[in-house]
Design a protein around this motif. Structure first.
Motif, PDB file in Angstrom:
ATOM      1  N   ALA A  53      -8.544   4.460  -6.080  1.00  0.00           N
ATOM      2  CA  ALA A  53      -7.177   4.480  -6.504  1.00  0.00           C
ATOM      3  C   ALA A  53      -6.224   5.773  -6.247  1.00  0.00           C
ATOM      4  CB  ALA A  53      -6.726   3.674  -7.769  1.00  0.00           C
ATOM      5  N   ASP A  54      -6.992   6.556  -7.112  1.00  0.00           N
ATOM      6  CA  ASP A  54      -6.447   8.090  -6.865  1.00  0.00           C
ATOM      7  C   ASP A  54      -6.116   8.571  -5.559  1.00  0.00           C
ATOM      8  OD1 ASP A  54      -5.743  10.592  -8.476  1.00  0.00           O
ATOM      9  OD2 ASP A  54      -7.398  11.540  -7.215  1.00  0.00           O
ATOM     10  N   ALA A  55      -7.225   8.304  -4.472  1.00  0.00           N
ATOM     11  CA  ALA A  55      -7.195   8.651  -3.177  1.00  0.00           C
ATOM     12  C   ALA A  55      -6.036   8.002  -2.323  1.00  0.00           C
ATOM     13  CB  ALA A  55      -8.293   8.229  -2.340  1.00  0.00           C
ATOM     14  N   ALA A  56      -5.798   6.647  -2.770  1.00  0.00           N
ATOM     15  CA  ALA A  56      -4.656   5.822  -2.160  1.00  0.00           C
ATOM     16  C   ALA A  56      -3.364   6.298  -2.661  1.00  0.00           C
ATOM     17  CB  ALA A  56      -4.751   4.456  -2.606  1.00  0.00           C
ATOM     18  N   GLN A  57      -2.954   6.566  -3.830  1.00  0.00           N
ATOM     19  CA  GLN A  57      -1.783   6.998  -4.172  1.00  0.00           C
ATOM     20  C   GLN A  57      -1.243   8.213  -4.067  1.00  0.00           C
ATOM     21  OE1 GLN A  57      -1.050   7.323  -8.690  1.00  0.00           O
ATOM     22  NE2 GLN A  57      -3.122   7.460  -9.132  1.00  0.00           N
ATOM     23  N   ASN A  58      -2.245   9.001  -3.602  1.00  0.00           N
ATOM     24  CA  ASN A  58      -2.061  10.374  -3.091  1.00  0.00           C
ATOM     25  C   ASN A  58      -1.772  10.623  -1.561  1.00  0.00           C
ATOM     26  OD1 ASN A  58      -1.828  12.184  -5.685  1.00  0.00           O
ATOM     27  ND2 ASN A  58      -3.685  11.271  -6.049  1.00  0.00           N
ATOM     28  N   TRP A 117       0.845  -1.280   0.074  1.00  0.00           N
ATOM     29  CA  TRP A 117      -0.107  -0.151   0.048  1.00  0.00           C
ATOM     30  C   TRP A 117       0.759   1.282  -0.052  1.00  0.00           C
ATOM     31  CZ3 TRP A 117      -5.194   0.458  -0.585  1.00  0.00           C
ATOM     32  CH2 TRP A 117      -6.137  -0.631  -0.491  1.00  0.00           C
ATOM     33  N   GLN A 118       2.090   1.214   0.094  1.00  0.00           N
ATOM     34  CA  GLN A 118       3.216   2.170   0.054  1.00  0.00           C
ATOM     35  C   GLN A 118       2.701   3.219  -1.154  1.00  0.00           C
ATOM     36  OE1 GLN A 118       5.181   3.656   1.945  1.00  0.00           O
ATOM     37  NE2 GLN A 118       5.711   2.041   3.293  1.00  0.00           N
ATOM     38  N   PRO A 119       2.455   4.507  -0.945  1.00  0.00           N
ATOM     39  CA  PRO A 119       2.014   5.311  -2.111  1.00  0.00           C
ATOM     40  C   PRO A 119       3.095   5.530  -3.303  1.00  0.00           C
ATOM     41  CG  PRO A 119       1.279   6.335  -0.143  1.00  0.00           C
ATOM     42  CD  PRO A 119       1.995   5.048   0.387  1.00  0.00           C
ATOM     43  N   ALA A 120       4.221   5.453  -2.897  1.00  0.00           N
ATOM     44  CA  ALA A 120       5.429   5.537  -3.982  1.00  0.00           C
ATOM     45  C   ALA A 120       5.113   4.148  -5.094  1.00  0.00           C
ATOM     46  CB  ALA A 120       6.447   5.664  -3.371  1.00  0.00           C
ATOM     47  N   LEU A 121       4.958   3.062  -4.499  1.00  0.00           N
ATOM     48  CA  LEU A 121       4.734   2.085  -5.247  1.00  0.00           C
ATOM     49  C   LEU A 121       3.538   2.126  -6.112  1.00  0.00           C
ATOM     50  CD1 LEU A 121       5.880  -0.762  -6.050  1.00  0.00           C
ATOM     51  CD2 LEU A 121       4.402  -1.687  -4.081  1.00  0.00           C
ATOM     52  N   ALA A 158      -0.593   3.373   5.529  1.00  0.00           N
ATOM     53  CA  ALA A 158      -1.539   3.198   6.056  1.00  0.00           C
ATOM     54  C   ALA A 158      -2.752   4.204   5.954  1.00  0.00           C
ATOM     55  CB  ALA A 158      -1.440   3.373   7.817  1.00  0.00           C
ATOM     56  N   ARG A 159      -2.543   5.261   5.685  1.00  0.00           N
ATOM     57  CA  ARG A 159      -3.374   6.384   5.247  1.00  0.00           C
ATOM     58  C   ARG A 159      -4.019   6.060   3.689  1.00  0.00           C
ATOM     59  NH1 ARG A 159      -2.749  11.143   7.858  1.00  0.00           N
ATOM     60  NH2 ARG A 159      -4.221  12.210   6.412  1.00  0.00           N
ATOM     61  N   ALA A 160      -2.997   5.232   2.968  1.00  0.00           N
ATOM     62  CA  ALA A 160      -3.647   4.908   1.616  1.00  0.00           C
ATOM     63  C   ALA A 160      -4.795   3.671   1.740  1.00  0.00           C
ATOM     64  CB  ALA A 160      -2.270   4.339   0.822  1.00  0.00           C
ATOM     65  N   ARG A 161      -4.579   2.977   2.562  1.00  0.00           N
ATOM     66  CA  ARG A 161      -5.696   1.876   2.719  1.00  0.00           C
ATOM     67  C   ARG A 161      -6.763   2.599   3.431  1.00  0.00           C
ATOM     68  NH1 ARG A 161      -6.579  -3.773   4.225  1.00  0.00           N
ATOM     69  NH2 ARG A 161      -4.507  -4.341   3.790  1.00  0.00           N
ATOM     70  N   GLU A 162      -6.637   3.487   4.512  1.00  0.00           N
ATOM     71  CA  GLU A 162      -7.828   4.162   5.021  1.00  0.00           C
ATOM     72  C   GLU A 162      -8.469   4.855   3.795  1.00  0.00           C
ATOM     73  OE1 GLU A 162      -6.467   6.663   8.030  1.00  0.00           O
ATOM     74  OE2 GLU A 162      -5.762   4.948   9.047  1.00  0.00           O
ATOM     75  N   ALA A 163      -7.671   5.391   3.012  1.00  0.00           N
ATOM     76  CA  ALA A 163      -8.548   6.529   1.837  1.00  0.00           C
ATOM     77  C   ALA A 163      -9.284   5.579   0.969  1.00  0.00           C
ATOM     78  CB  ALA A 163      -7.301   7.272   1.292  1.00  0.00           C
ATOM     79  N   ALA A 164      -8.619   4.232   0.618  1.00  0.00           N
ATOM     80  CA  ALA A 164      -9.403   3.351  -0.292  1.00  0.00           C
ATOM     81  C   ALA A 164     -10.790   3.053   0.430  1.00  0.00           C
ATOM     82  CB  ALA A 164      -8.513   2.151  -0.681  1.00  0.00           C
ATOM     83  N   VAL A 165     -10.568   2.674   1.633  1.00  0.00           N
ATOM     84  CA  VAL A 165     -11.800   2.115   2.307  1.00  0.00           C
ATOM     85  C   VAL A 165     -12.849   3.086   2.398  1.00  0.00           C
ATOM     86  CG1 VAL A 165     -12.704   1.347   4.476  1.00  0.00           C
ATOM     87  CG2 VAL A 165     -10.683   0.583   3.802  1.00  0.00           C
ATOM     88  N   THR A 166     -12.465   4.348   2.837  1.00  0.00           N
ATOM     89  CA  THR A 166     -13.307   5.628   2.868  1.00  0.00           C
ATOM     90  C   THR A 166     -14.009   5.964   1.620  1.00  0.00           C
ATOM     91  OG1 THR A 166     -12.050   6.448   4.787  1.00  0.00           O
ATOM     92  CG2 THR A 166     -13.626   8.045   3.471  1.00  0.00           C
ATOM     93  N   SER A 167     -13.262   5.746   0.487  1.00  0.00           N
ATOM     94  CA  SER A 167     -13.652   6.137  -0.880  1.00  0.00           C
ATOM     95  C   SER A 167     -14.815   5.066  -1.216  1.00  0.00           C
ATOM     96  CB  SER A 167     -12.527   6.042  -1.845  1.00  0.00           C
ATOM     97  OG  SER A 167     -12.958   6.143  -3.066  1.00  0.00           O
ATOM     98  N   LEU A 168     -14.572   3.810  -1.109  1.00  0.00           N
ATOM     99  CA  LEU A 168     -15.488   2.848  -1.267  1.00  0.00           C
ATOM    100  C   LEU A 168     -16.590   2.733  -0.638  1.00  0.00           C
ATOM    101  CD1 LEU A 168     -12.881  -0.007  -2.322  1.00  0.00           C
ATOM    102  CD2 LEU A 168     -14.020   1.375  -3.991  1.00  0.00           C
ATOM    103  N   GLN A 169     -16.604   3.275   0.680  1.00  0.00           N
ATOM    104  CA  GLN A 169     -17.765   3.403   1.651  1.00  0.00           C
ATOM    105  C   GLN A 169     -18.757   4.683   1.257  1.00  0.00           C
ATOM    106  OE1 GLN A 169     -16.122   3.011   5.354  1.00  0.00           O
ATOM    107  NE2 GLN A 169     -16.078   0.708   5.532  1.00  0.00           N
ATOM    108  N   ALA A 170     -18.132   5.574   0.646  1.00  0.00           N
ATOM    109  CA  ALA A 170     -18.735   6.779   0.348  1.00  0.00           C
ATOM    110  C   ALA A 170     -20.141   6.520  -0.653  1.00  0.00           C
ATOM    111  CB  ALA A 170     -18.104   7.763  -0.318  1.00  0.00           C
TER     112      ALA A 170
END
Length: 546
Positions: free
Chosen positions: A524-529, A452-456, A534-546
């Motif tokens: 994906a856009d939220a996660a990579q930014n 989940w590292q954003p750089a990756l 840890a914040r990337a995973r959280e961002a993905a979860v939040t986005s998909l629950q919206a």
């Protein structure tokens, strides 16, 4: 209450009483020398047979991948080379049997560690077999998971595959290990069972006394307590409904494939409903011999793996070896930094015959099996290398040539590389360790190898964009694909196929169908930014629950 931070590798939050997994016995002493070395040596095989019998008995009670894994471990305990070496150390060096097994097994483990990559990940299996045989010889309690009488959180230094093969998810609330990493067997198994898991929680074993624990597999947080905590199981994922056809809820196709390296792996992949194979590791054909296997030998070996996938796609990776994965017939010599040396496709520039003979065998095996075979090369760094490989593949009579994206240079040159080949496949395990200069086998660096590292994710996005512009497939065959949540993010980054361990296929295929492509693109856009894994995973979860 004490708090520890690790790498969350399987989602969910659970709490309850702690059950510690028994650790390996201390290193056995080399003295005193046996008074009757021959008699001492004769103790080794019965001990190994007892270990193998117990593993085989456990295998008989389960099925699928767990059965195959336990049977493989049982066979490893009876490996003639291992037992013979141990016996020779007793009779020749006057070592006690337990010490002889320790030294013989460590020699085998070091050879696998030197091989790197997938083979290095088998070191834990060798150590597990070693410790079980030693415990049998000493009449001690073997390492492993205790018999659970109530739902518990398992706490361990690390877990061997045989420890986890037949875990009952009704009794295991969560898994916590002090060592291991995001691509470890513990992570893969926990995701397949829907059990929250945290690895690389450094220092957690030193906390004493530990009676209860709360585990968050999303954030990697582990809170231990000297008092009882309320038992609360994680909410299990919704029922897996894998149809056998991968795609998003709005019909965007994504192939759900399996990684295989043996005939047994191939059959497990078929049982799991994989649509094909995204990574067929061919190294197994070269490991049992001091000489390069001839074309007929290779053909027979490859056909055994390909045949279960008649009429289905299979991507065969050519030999991934070199100074970091030594094969005697290559005579690579010693390099100061073999992980950055002549390996993968690089060995073929000076030894093109090795590649040409392998391609000849692959062509013959493809014709025999009826599988739809494509071939890809490992450790490609430039478009010129990709072009060189593609020309040889097509000259051999194979229609589709691709390459692995495992080094940052290849990701950055994805457009030019895709111009030269028909497809690419991203090896997230190696790509992560090269991006972050972090050995993926090091538990201390596990957080850097978190997929989940954003750089990756940004590098993967670049490759996905190149594939979309050129209309060519982009796969992922690292274990990042086995994470159901991350699989959706990868799809949003432009990945068109996901290849993983067979056990993860149903869960990933089912989860991917939960949302439309547009939702995954936003996630994906939220996660990579995001600023961290840890914040990337959280961002993905939040986005998909919206």
């Amino acid at each position: 209450m004490s708090s520890f931070s690790g790498v969350g590798v399987s989602s969910g939050r659970a709490s309850g009483p702690v059950a510690r997994v028994a650790e390996a016995l201390p290193e056995p002493a080399a003295a005193p020398a046996p008074t009757d070395p021959a008699a001492e040596a004769r103790r080794i095989r019965p001990a190994a047979e007892a270990v193998a019998d117990r593993l085989s008995e456990r295998a008989g009670a389960v099925g699928g991948e767990a059965k195959a894994l336990l049977e493989t471990t049982a066979a490893m305990a009876l490996d003639p080379a291992l037992l013979s070496q141990a016996e020779q150390l007793v009779t020749g060096n006057s070592l006690p049997a337990a010490r002889a097994v320790h030294e013989a097994a460590n020699g085998f483990a070091e050879a696998l560690r030197s091989a790197g990559g997938y083979l290095a990940e088998r070191v834990r299996d060798i150590h597990d077999v070693r410790d079980r045989i030693i415990a049998e010889l000493l009449g001690a309690t073997p390492p492993g998971v205790p018999d659970l009488e109530r739902p518990s959180v398992l706490l361990a230094r690390d877990l061997a595959p045989a420890d986890t093969a037949d875990l009952d998810p009704r009794l295991v609330l969560a898994l916590v290990t002090e060592e291991g990493g995001p691509t470890s067997h513990t992570a893969i198994l926990a995701r397949s069972l829907g059990i929250p898991a945290v690895v690389a929680a450094r220092g957690v074993l030193a906390a004493a006394p530990v009676v209860g624990a709360t585990v968050d597999g999303d954030t990697g947080a582990v809170d231990t307590s000297s008092e009882a905590v309320r038992t609360q199981a994680a909410q299990r994922p919704t029922e897996v409904n894998w149809t056998g056809t991968g795609g998003t809820s709005d019909g965007h196709s994504v192939s759900i494939l399996a990684n295989v390296g043996s005939v047994a792996d191939a059959h497990l992949a078929v049982e799991a409903g994989a649509q094909g194979v995204g990574l067929f590791r061919t190294e197994f054909c070269y490991l049992a011999t001091d000489d390069e296997p001839d074309v007929p030998t290779q053909r027979a070996a490859y056909a055994g793996v390909l045949t279960p996938f008649a009429e289905r796609p299979v991507v065969v990776r050519t030999l991934d070896a070199g100074a970091d994965k030594p094969l005697s017939f290559l005579d690579m010599g010693v390099e100061p930094n073999p992980a950055l040396g002549v390996r993968g496709l690089r060995i073929c520039f000076e030894r093109p015959g090795v590649l040409d003979r392998q391609l000849e065998a692959i062509v013959a095996a493809a014709e025999e099996s009826g599988a739809q075979v494509a071939v890809m090369a490992p450790m490609v760094a430039t478009a010129d290398e990709a072009s060189w490989f593609a020309e040889r593949v097509r000259a051999a009579g194979l229609g589709r040539a691709g390459v692995m994206i495992e080094v940052p240079a290849a990701a950055l040159a994805a457009h030019e590389i895709l111009d030269a080949v028909d497809f690419v496949s991203i090896g997230t395990n190696d790509l992560a360790q090269y991006v972050f200069a972090a050995d993926r086998m090091s538990g201390a660096l596990a957080s850097l190898n978190d997929p989940w590292q954003p750089a990756l994710l940004r590098l993967i996005a670049q490759v996905g964009q190149a594939g979309q512009k050129l209309g060519k497939p982009v796969g992922v065959c690292g274990e990042a694909a086995a994470d159901p949540l991350l699989a959706g993010v990868l799809t949003g980054l432009g990945v068109t196929s996901l290849s993983m361990t067979a056990a993860a296929v149903p869960a990933v295929g089912s989860a991917l169908a939960a949302h439309p492509l547009a939702a995954y693109q936003v996630a994906a856009d939220a996660a990579q930014n995001a600023p961290s894994a840890a914040r990337a995973r959280e961002a993905a979860v939040t986005s998909l629950q919206a």
